[in-house]
Design a protein around this motif. Structure first.
Motif, PDB file in Angstrom:
ATOM      1  N   LEU A 257     -10.746   1.602   2.351  1.00  0.00           N
ATOM      2  CA  LEU A 257     -10.734   0.132   2.309  1.00  0.00           C
ATOM      3  C   LEU A 257     -12.133  -0.385   1.980  1.00  0.00           C
ATOM      4  CD1 LEU A 257      -9.683  -2.697   2.743  1.00  0.00           C
ATOM      5  CD2 LEU A 257      -9.683  -2.308   5.200  1.00  0.00           C
TER       6      LEU A 257
ATOM      7  N   ALA B 138      -9.907   0.730  10.773  1.00  0.00           N
ATOM      8  CA  ALA B 138      -9.979   1.578   9.573  1.00  0.00           C
ATOM      9  C   ALA B 138     -10.943   2.736   9.792  1.00  0.00           C
ATOM     10  CB  ALA B 138     -10.430   0.754   8.373  1.00  0.00           C
TER      11      ALA B 138
ATOM     12  N   VAL C  46       0.846  -1.203   0.000  1.00  0.00           N
ATOM     13  CA  VAL C  46       0.000   0.000   0.000  1.00  0.00           C
ATOM     14  C   VAL C  46       0.880   1.251   0.000  1.00  0.00           C
ATOM     15  CG1 VAL C  46      -1.822   1.247   1.248  1.00  0.00           C
ATOM     16  CG2 VAL C  46      -1.902  -1.253   1.112  1.00  0.00           C
TER      17      VAL C  46
ATOM     18  N   CYS D  12      -4.107   0.736   5.231  1.00  0.00           N
ATOM     19  CA  CYS D  12      -4.994   1.763   4.655  1.00  0.00           C
ATOM     20  C   CYS D  12      -5.042   2.996   5.563  1.00  0.00           C
ATOM     21  CB  CYS D  12      -6.404   1.203   4.459  1.00  0.00           C
ATOM     22  SG  CYS D  12      -6.508   0.072   3.069  1.00  0.00           S
TER      23      CYS D  12
ATOM     24  N   VAL E 102      -8.326   0.526  -1.682  1.00  0.00           N
ATOM     25  CA  VAL E 102      -7.867  -0.874  -1.650  1.00  0.00           C
ATOM     26  C   VAL E 102      -9.115  -1.752  -1.630  1.00  0.00           C
ATOM     27  CG1 VAL E 102      -6.680  -2.644  -0.294  1.00  0.00           C
ATOM     28  CG2 VAL E 102      -5.729  -0.330  -0.431  1.00  0.00           C
TER      29      VAL E 102
ATOM     30  N   SER F 223      -5.909   5.362   2.596  1.00  0.00           N
ATOM     31  CA  SER F 223      -6.649   4.766   1.478  1.00  0.00           C
ATOM     32  C   SER F 223      -8.017   4.300   1.988  1.00  0.00           C
ATOM     33  CB  SER F 223      -5.905   3.548   0.930  1.00  0.00           C
ATOM     34  OG  SER F 223      -4.591   3.879   0.582  1.00  0.00           O
TER      35      SER F 223
END
Ligand SMILES: NC(=O)c1ccc[n+]([C@@H]2O[C@H](COP(=O)([O-])OP(=O)(O)OC[C@H]3O[C@@H](n4cnc5c(N)ncnc54)[C@H](OP(=O)(O)O)[C@@H]3O)[C@@H](O)[C@H]2O)c1
Length: 286
Positions: A93, A137, A44, A86, A52, A91
């Motif tokens: 997820l 996350a 990543v 992430c 992702v 990012s």
């Protein structure tokens, strides 16, 4: 977009669906093992994806009964690692859950907030993956789905058609209800949820409900195997040494939240199966 488990049943269709729409990095074993936090951080970190799509998973439902630790390591541990990567690299997820987190006693389609109660080691490992996701996350999209079929891996539809091709007599359970789901439609649904900027938990499956027996009957009738011998079996009669995992008897997922945010209803499972069968013919001819 970085994809994990990109060679799997769903991962392949995710890759195909987003090629051309995103710059894509498909990953799988051996180059990116999601049970390694170091490899997740590296993959990543090097690519810096906006999104992702985490498809890598332990999906052998019956084998998991004897390998619960391995199922947890990949499903819960792998999801935690991808979620940490992430979070570190900001990012989004996107990942997938299962109807097997429910106990199957509902008398109406399951909604996203319904209480969970997995009956199997696989279900427990996927619930632990959801918990890891929520814990780690900050930005996630979890899509619970079920009864996947597609062109790029073994699944119930391909195995019924292959066994009919070999002339085997088929015995199929008649008392488990759910909705067959085409991996291509699920990949399309991911795109719609991303366009709608959706976050949190959603259920997605093709529309309508059926039993495995009626699903098999439909597959054989429309797959040119209508003459095959098919008989019903109840879940309690399944041989426990081959099928040790308990499964929810009623596992239909409500698609209402998905319909509301995307503005689109999933197509009926029968239409999706016909599309799949047409694609199989095309592949056979090619
Ligand atoms: N299939 C269903 O009916 C169904 C239903 C509900 C939810 N889901 C969920 O949907 C998602 C996708 O499932 P699927 O059916 O596409 O699974 P799949 O066909 O089993 O694909 C999983 C992929 O992940 C790879 N993989 C295994 N271990 C890995 C690791 N340590 N690191 C990186 N990749 C690894 C597998 O490689 P190998 O083949 O080499 O092991 C495979 O390519 C999963 O989250 C699953 O739980 C599936």
């Amino acid at each position: 977009m970085l994809i994990t488990g990109a060679n799997g049943l769903l991962g392949k269709d995710i890759t195909l669906c987003f090629t051309g729409r995103y710059e894509i990095l498909p990953t799988d074993l051996p180059e990116c093992d999601v049970t390694s936090l170091r490899e997740c951080m590296r993959a990543v970190g090097d690519y810096s994806p906006d999104v992702v799509v985490h498809c890598a998973a332990y999906t052998a439902v019956d084998r998991a009964e004897g390998e619960e630790e391995a199922a947890f390591t990949l499903n819960a541990g792998g999801t935690r690692n991808v979620a940490l990567a992430c979070r570190e690299h900001r990012s989004l997820l996107v990942t997938f859950g299962t109807d097997y987190v429910f106990d199957g006693t509902s008398d109406r389609p399951y909604v996203e907030d319904d209480p969970t109660g997995p009956l199997s080691a696989y279900g427990r490992s996927k619930l632990a993956a959801e918990e890891a996701l929520r814990e780690v996350a900050p930005d996630f999209l979890l899509i619970r789905t079920q009864w996947l079929f597609g062109h790029y891996g073994r699944n119930f539809a391909s195995s019924i058609l292959e066994r009919a091709e070999r002339g085997e007599e088929l015995r199929v359970v008649s008392d488990q209800k759910g909705s067959p789901t085409f991996t291509r439609d699920l990949a399309d649904a991911v795109g719609r949820l991303l366009e709608a900027d959706a976050r949190g938990v959603f259920h997605f499956a093709n529309e309508g409900e059926t039993t495995f027996l009626d699903y098999a009957t439909f597959l054989l009738a429309h797959g040119g195997k209508g003459e095959s011998r098919l008989s019903p079996l109840s879940t309690s009669d399944l041989p426990r040494d081959v099928y040790p995992a308990a499964r929810p008897l009623y596992a239909v997922l409500s698609k209402e939240k998905y319909r509301n945010i995307s503005g689109v209803a999933p197509r009926r499972w029968q239409d999706a199966v016909l599309d799949y069968l047409g694609g199989r013919d095309g592949k056979d001819r090619a």
